[in-house]
Design a protein around this motif. Structure first.
Motif, short mmCIF file in Angstrom:
data_model
loop_
_atom_site.label_atom_id
_atom_site.label_comp_id
_atom_site.label_asym_id
_atom_site.label_seq_id
_atom_site.Cartn_x
_atom_site.Cartn_y
_atom_site.Cartn_z
N SER A 569 0.84 -1.21 0.00
CA SER A 569 0.00 0.00 0.00
C SER A 569 0.88 1.25 0.00
O SER A 569 0.42 2.35 -0.30
CB SER A 569 -0.94 -0.01 1.20
OG SER A 569 -0.19 0.02 2.41
N GLN A 570 2.16 1.05 0.33
CA GLN A 570 3.11 2.18 0.27
C GLN A 570 3.76 2.28 -1.11
O GLN A 570 4.36 3.30 -1.42
CB GLN A 570 4.20 1.98 1.33
CG GLN A 570 3.67 2.01 2.76
CD GLN A 570 4.77 1.75 3.78
OE1 GLN A 570 5.90 2.18 3.59
NE2 GLN A 570 4.44 1.05 4.85
N ASP A 623 -10.78 -8.05 -1.06
CA ASP A 623 -10.96 -7.22 -2.26
C ASP A 623 -10.87 -5.74 -1.91
O ASP A 623 -10.25 -4.95 -2.64
CB ASP A 623 -12.31 -7.55 -2.90
CG ASP A 623 -12.44 -6.98 -4.29
OD1 ASP A 623 -11.39 -6.83 -4.97
OD2 ASP A 623 -13.57 -6.65 -4.73
N ARG A 624 -11.49 -5.39 -0.77
CA ARG A 624 -11.42 -3.99 -0.33
C ARG A 624 -9.99 -3.59 -0.01
O ARG A 624 -9.54 -2.50 -0.36
CB ARG A 624 -12.32 -3.81 0.88
CG ARG A 624 -12.26 -2.41 1.48
CD ARG A 624 -13.12 -2.31 2.72
NE ARG A 624 -12.75 -3.32 3.72
CZ ARG A 624 -11.67 -3.24 4.51
NH1 ARG A 624 -10.84 -2.20 4.42
NH2 ARG A 624 -11.42 -4.19 5.39
N MET A 625 -9.26 -4.47 0.65
CA MET A 625 -7.89 -4.16 1.03
C MET A 625 -6.96 -4.12 -0.19
O MET A 625 -6.01 -3.33 -0.22
CB MET A 625 -7.39 -5.19 2.05
CG MET A 625 -8.11 -5.07 3.39
SD MET A 625 -7.64 -6.36 4.57
CE MET A 625 -6.02 -5.79 5.06
N LEU A 626 -7.26 -4.96 -1.18
CA LEU A 626 -6.49 -4.88 -2.44
C LEU A 626 -6.65 -3.50 -3.08
O LEU A 626 -5.74 -3.01 -3.77
CB LEU A 626 -6.93 -5.96 -3.41
CG LEU A 626 -6.44 -7.39 -3.13
CD1 LEU A 626 -7.08 -8.38 -4.10
CD2 LEU A 626 -4.91 -7.46 -3.25
N GLY A 627 -7.82 -2.89 -2.86
CA GLY A 627 -8.06 -1.55 -3.39
C GLY A 627 -7.18 -0.48 -2.77
O GLY A 627 -7.14 0.66 -3.26
N GLU A 628 -6.48 -0.83 -1.71
CA GLU A 628 -5.57 0.11 -1.05
C GLU A 628 -4.12 -0.09 -1.49
O GLU A 628 -3.24 0.67 -1.09
CB GLU A 628 -5.68 -0.05 0.47
CG GLU A 628 -7.07 0.30 1.00
CD GLU A 628 -7.21 0.00 2.48
OE1 GLU A 628 -6.25 -0.58 3.07
OE2 GLU A 628 -8.26 0.33 3.06
N PHE A 629 -3.89 -1.13 -2.28
CA PHE A 629 -2.53 -1.37 -2.78
C PHE A 629 -2.12 -0.29 -3.79
O PHE A 629 -2.96 0.26 -4.51
CB PHE A 629 -2.47 -2.75 -3.45
CG PHE A 629 -2.28 -3.90 -2.50
CD1 PHE A 629 -1.28 -4.83 -2.71
CD2 PHE A 629 -3.10 -4.05 -1.38
CE1 PHE A 629 -1.09 -5.90 -1.83
CE2 PHE A 629 -2.93 -5.11 -0.50
CZ PHE A 629 -1.92 -6.04 -0.73
N GLU A 631 -1.10 2.76 -3.57
CA GLU A 631 -1.58 4.13 -3.39
C GLU A 631 -0.49 5.06 -2.87
O GLU A 631 -0.70 6.26 -2.74
CB GLU A 631 -2.77 4.16 -2.42
CG GLU A 631 -4.04 3.52 -2.97
CD GLU A 631 -4.71 4.38 -4.03
OE1 GLU A 631 -4.29 5.54 -4.21
OE2 GLU A 631 -5.66 3.90 -4.68
N GLY A 632 0.66 4.48 -2.54
CA GLY A 632 1.77 5.30 -2.04
C GLY A 632 1.52 5.87 -0.68
O GLY A 632 2.00 6.97 -0.35
N LYS A 633 0.75 5.13 0.18
CA LYS A 633 0.46 5.61 1.52
C LYS A 633 1.69 5.49 2.41
O LYS A 633 2.44 4.53 2.31
CB LYS A 633 -0.69 4.79 2.12
CG LYS A 633 -2.02 5.00 1.41
CD LYS A 633 -3.12 4.14 2.05
CE LYS A 633 -4.45 4.35 1.34
NZ LYS A 633 -5.52 3.51 1.92
#
Length: 634
Positions: A569-570, A623-629, A631-633
């Motif tokens: 996610s980073q 699936d929801r957590m994959l949506g956070e991959f 993103e450069g967080k």
């Protein structure tokens, strides 16, 4: 028998014959008398003619004398008239040209005419003295004429103010009304200006039209008097100083190569843009106006036209070209390529006008200086272009992009290439001149491909900085995708071709597949049925599977997924379309495997203690957590 002659008839005939005889005697006598009389007349006429000859001679002499007197009187009148004209001319010349210049010039013409007259009539008794006086007077007149020429030229030769020059420019080239810099140091963008067609320039009037004919006449008299060099010097010294002052007020400065090296790039870039603007103003306005003044002032004096123009403009041209020369000779760097191309373009744009304005033998040195600068700029630009290709391949900056996003070098090179396509025609001209290439399109395509290849090689080297092989592939995927997308959206696509685009799209896909395989192979292994069921199991349910082994697999999955989520996610995939595509590719592999695993083995955990400790996520949660991959967080 014959008829007898009567006595009376014979007498008759005899009588008539006697009468005829007597008549002939009388006629002869009369003839003799007439001859005698005529002879007497002839003698008398001869005597008369002899008597009148002296009188005729005296009369002819008197007539010749009268003719000579008339000629002498006429010659005397001409000479007296010349003396009168000389006195009148002398009076006007001694008075000076200030109050009546036209009358002064007429007086000089009369004086010249008199000198010519007395030179042709050396037999006149006092001609030498008259000539000496007239020549001395003419010399004084020309001296005063020089002073008048200098003063009149100086009084009407003033520097042209910048605002007045801007008014002569096309609207697209005039500084904006809100510009804080009235000296024109914020000119219009050179790229848009360079391509403007039908631009109308109106050269300023340097000397009032009513004054030019007077200056022309003064110059002509000086040349006729043999004072050509003095005329040239006066004109050169006066006009060259004014022209240089006009450029100085505009903001033109003379800089050496050392001066250029000391200037910060941002300041130098602005100065180069300003110089391009000044070149147009100088050639299209100031030099064009100066040429017009020279042509009008020295009309009919061909020996002075080109020489005066060359002498007046030489210093100003040198001042302008010195800056371009300093840039061309300064240290090369990639960022200078575009300004070098801008400078090369303006020199090519102005070439025909420079050739026309600075025609003639006297201006040859100036023409050669302009052509020389154009060639040096072209050579430096070409060398800088070559340096760039090498610099891209050998770039050793250790700038790390921890999130695997597009590297600054990639965006820099791609933007650089995009800018290059704004200069296509110029670059093709360079290739044509230096590479002797008939296909400049192919040459430009080849150079662009080499730059792209050099970038790709460098990126592959930089990718080895990452310890995580998955991030290595993500980094290469991002950067190659950025290259492909940029090419597809620019003119480079037409040059590089669809084949290049398709090949590199496949490369992007290969890196994506590599990322997916490396990053997700281990976690997918934890969802594998291999090693969970007994060899006698039918494989369709959980029979034969160890609850403890299932719990262990789920713990491993949870741990690995949470680590992947935290780390990736980073990471960054800046292109939204590519990001979604990559997430979908992962989901298409991960979610069906997870659902299948839970469906088959989940019951063993759910019937035990603390099932949520092991089955932490539903497929929807994943699936929801994959949506956070990606993103450069932080």
């Amino acid at each position: 028998m014959g008829v007898p002659i009567q006595p009376s008839g014979v007498d008759n005939l005899t009588h008539k014959a006697a009468m005829m005889r007597e008549s002939l005697y009388k006629t002869q006598s009369i003839t003799d008398n007439m001859v005698s009389i005529l002879g007497s007349f002839d003698h008398r006429l001869s005597a008369l003619e002899s008597a009148m000859r002296p009188t005729q001679i005296r009369t002819h002499g008197i007539r010749r004398a009268h003719e000579n007197i008339d000629k002498t009187l006429k010659a005397a009148n001409v000479i007296l008239n010349k003396f009168d004209l000389s006195r009148e001319a002398e009076a006007k010349i001694l008075k000076g040209p200030r109050d009546n210049l036209e009358g002064y010039l007429e007086a000089i013409e009369r004086l010249r005419s008199n000198i010519q007259f007395f030179t042709s009539n050396k037999s006149f008794k006092s001609s030498d003295g008259v000539l000496n006086h007239a020549n001395s007077l003419l010399s004084k007149a020309i001296s005063k004429l020089e002073n008048e020429f200098k003063q009149l030229l100086s009084s009407y030769s003033k520097p042209v103010k910048p605002d007045r020059l801007y008014e002569c420019l096309p609207n697209s080239l005039r500084p904006s009304s809100g510009s804080p810099d009235p000296s024109g140091k914020n000119p219009s963008n050179s790229r848009t200006v360079a391509t403007a067609e039908n631009a109308v320039y109106n050269p300023p009037v340097l000397i009032p039209p009513r004054v030019l004919p007077l200056l022309h006449d003064l110059a002509q008299h000086m040349v006729h008097a043999g004072h050509t060099q003095q005329c040239l010097i006066i004109y050169r010294d006066t006009r060259s100083q004014v022209l240089q002052e006009s450029l100085h007020q505009l903001g033109v400065e003379k800089l050496s190569k050392d001066d250029v090296q000391k200037i910060q790039w941002e300041v130098l870039e602005l100065k180069i843009g300003t110089w391009i603007h000044f070149m147009r103003i100088a050639v299209k306005l100031l030099f064009a106006a100066e040429r017009k003044v020279c042509d009008q002032m020295f009309e009919g004096i061909d020996s002075l036209k080109d020489q005066c123009f060359a002498d007046v403009t030489k210093g100003s041209v040198a001042m302008l070209l010195s800056f371009g020369d300093a840039i061309a000779k300064s240290k090369r760097s990639p960022e200078k390529l575009f300004v070098l191309l801008d400078m090369y373009e303006i020199m090519r744009e102005l070439h025909s006008e420079i050739e026309t304005l600075f025609s003639g033998k006297a201006c040859k040195e100036i023409r050669e200086a302009a052509v020389g600068l154009t060639r040096r700029l072209a050579q430096t630009a070409k060398d800088t272009f070559g340096d760039f290709e090498e610099a891209v391949e050998k770039d050793a900056t250790r700038t790390a992009v921890a999130d695997g996003t597009v590297h600054p070098l990639t965006s820099y090179v791609i933007n650089y290439v995009k800018f290059l396509f704004d200069y296509q025609s110029t670059l093709k001209q360079l290739f044509h001149e230096f590479e002797n290439s008939n296909d400049s399109n192919a040459e430009l395509a080849s150079v662009t491909m080499r730059i792209m290849q050099a970038l790709q090689i460098n990126l592959e080297g930089k990718s080895k900085q990452y310890k995580d092989p998955a991030l290595t592939n993500l980094f290469l995927m991002n950067n190659i995708h950025y290259m492909v997308r940029s090419v597809r959206r620019s003119e480079a696509k037409d040059l590089l071709g669809d084949d290049w685009v398709q090949r590199h799209r496949r490369t992007v896909q290969q890196y994506a597949n590599q990322y997916k395989r490396i990053a997700w192979a281990k976690i997918l292994q934890s969802l594998s049925v291999q090693g969970l069921t007994s060899s006698g199991g039918d494989g369709g349910n959980s029979s034969g599977a160890s609850r403890a082994l299932i719990k262990d697999r789920l713990k491993i999955f949870n741990l690995q997924f949470e680590e992947l989520h935290q780390r990736q996610s980073q990471w960054t995939v800046p292109d939204s379309e590519l990001r979604e595509s990559l997430r979908l590719a992962v989901a298409e592999v991960l979610l069906p495997a997870y659902r299948s695993f839970i469906k088959r083995f989940g019951v063993l955990v759910e019937n035990g203690k603390n099932p949520h400790k092991y089955i932490r996520y539903t497929a929807e949660d994943l699936d929801r957590m994959l949506g956070e991959f990606f993103e450069g967080k932080t």
